[in-house]
Motif scaffolding. Structure first.
Motif: not given
Length: 208
Positions: A1-15
């Motif tokens: 769950e954590i890794q999926a959320e991290k990838e999502k934030l990267i795709k959204e260019k939030k991190i």
């Protein structure tokens, strides 16, 4: 769950997408943990960043109700765990030269007395005397990580990473690489409940 959320934030260019840190080697592991726990790097759970200060700061301070909270180390309480309120605000244009943080983030002092953790209970901007640990999944138990970061093990790790000839500061990238034990969420909660019972002086209570 954590890794999926991290990838999502990267795709959204939030991190930002960063070069992956090396796998944890057996000789890095300092002590045994239960089989259902896992060793992870801080960077696996949190986005780690340094604050920033608009300068000259006096030109950005404001008493306007629409100002942004300016979170300073002076807003903390001795022995406190949370930051509820701030004394000053900055003009919205100061945001571009600072770092915005949210309620639920963990702050670490990064000046004379480095590595002291606090849990944010308000939003605002932080200066470069802070590091922020923003969880990729906000359901992580913040109190557990408060106690973990307060532990002697993490203090020793921070001492290894601190840099500076006169005034020691935490190196952001080295903090990211520190390995920490991660229990299941239910166990995080049980550990916090026991520590709150045993260490009441570290839990000053509800918002004043």
């Amino acid at each position: 769950e954590i890794q999926a959320e991290k990838e999502k934030l990267i795709k959204e260019k939030k991190i930002k997408k960063e070069k992956p840190l090396p796998e944890i080697e057996a000789d890095e592991i300092p002590f045994e943990i239960p089989n259902n726990w896992k060793w992870v790097r801080i960077n696996d759970l949190f986005d780690v960043a340094r604050g920033g200060s608009p300068r000259p700061i006096k030109a950005f301070l404001t008493e306007d109700i629409n100002g942004i909270n300016w979170i300073k180390i002076g807003d903390t309480e001795i022995g406190g765990k949370y930051i509820y309120h701030v004394k000053e605000k900055i003009k919205p244009e100061g945001l571009k030269k600072s770092r915005f943080v949210k309620s639920g983030d963990l702050l670490l002092t990064n000046s004379m007395s480095y590595g002291r953790p606090y849990i944010l209970k308000t939003d605002g901007c932080i200066h470069d005397g802070w590091l922020v640990l923003s969880p990729f999944v906000y359901s992580l138990n913040k109190e557990f990580f408060y106690y973990l970061i307060s532990s002697q093990y993490i203090k020793r790790e921070f001492t290894k990473t601190a840099v500076g000839a006169v005034v020691k500061n935490l190196n952001k990238n080295k903090v990211k690489a520190i390995i920490i034990p991660l229990p299941p969420l239910a166990e995080q909660k049980r550990i916090v409940a026991k520590l709150d019972e045993l260490l009441p002086h570290l839990n000053p209570g509800k918002e004043p």
